[in-house]
Design a protein around this motif. Structure first.
Motif: not given
Length: 121
Positions: A38-59
């Protein structure tokens, strides 16, 4: 060759919920990681969440316990369920995917065009 299309953004009151979807289509033979930034006005883009094909997620710490990422590998689609939304979650949300491109036999990260999420009363 490969397109990512997001949907599900909108205006929601604080404490509310939204679910974002992102579908990948085109010349795809495999997708490993999929994620939401996500990217808010005036801010850098940041990771919110990601998930692998195997279902492992990080937030990101800021969304742990409130957001849930999931994916349907058969549909090449990733979802972001967002609960207990706060005004500081307001941003343009982009999905990405690391794709094995069948026409060319190479790997590349692709991005969606973004969907606006606004949390306001």
């Amino acid at each position: 060759q490969v397109q990512l299309v997001e949907s599900g953004g909108g205006l929601v009151q604080p404490g509310g919920s939204l679910t974002l979807s992102c579908a990948a289509s085109g010349s795809i033979f495999s997708i490993t990681s999929m994620g939401w930034y996500r990217q808010a006005p005036g801010k850098q883009r940041e990771l919110v969440a990601a998930i692998t094909s195997g279902g492992s997620a990080n937030y990101a710490d800021s969304v742990k316990g409130r957001f849930t990422i999931s994916r349907d590998n058969a549909k090449n689609t990733v979802y972001l369920q967002m609960n207990s939304l706060k005004p500081e979650d307001t941003a343009v949300y982009h999905c990405n995917a690391y794709v094995g491109v069948s026409a060319g036999n190479y790997w590349q990260t692709f991005w969606g065009q973004g969907t606006q999420v606004t949390v306001s009363s």
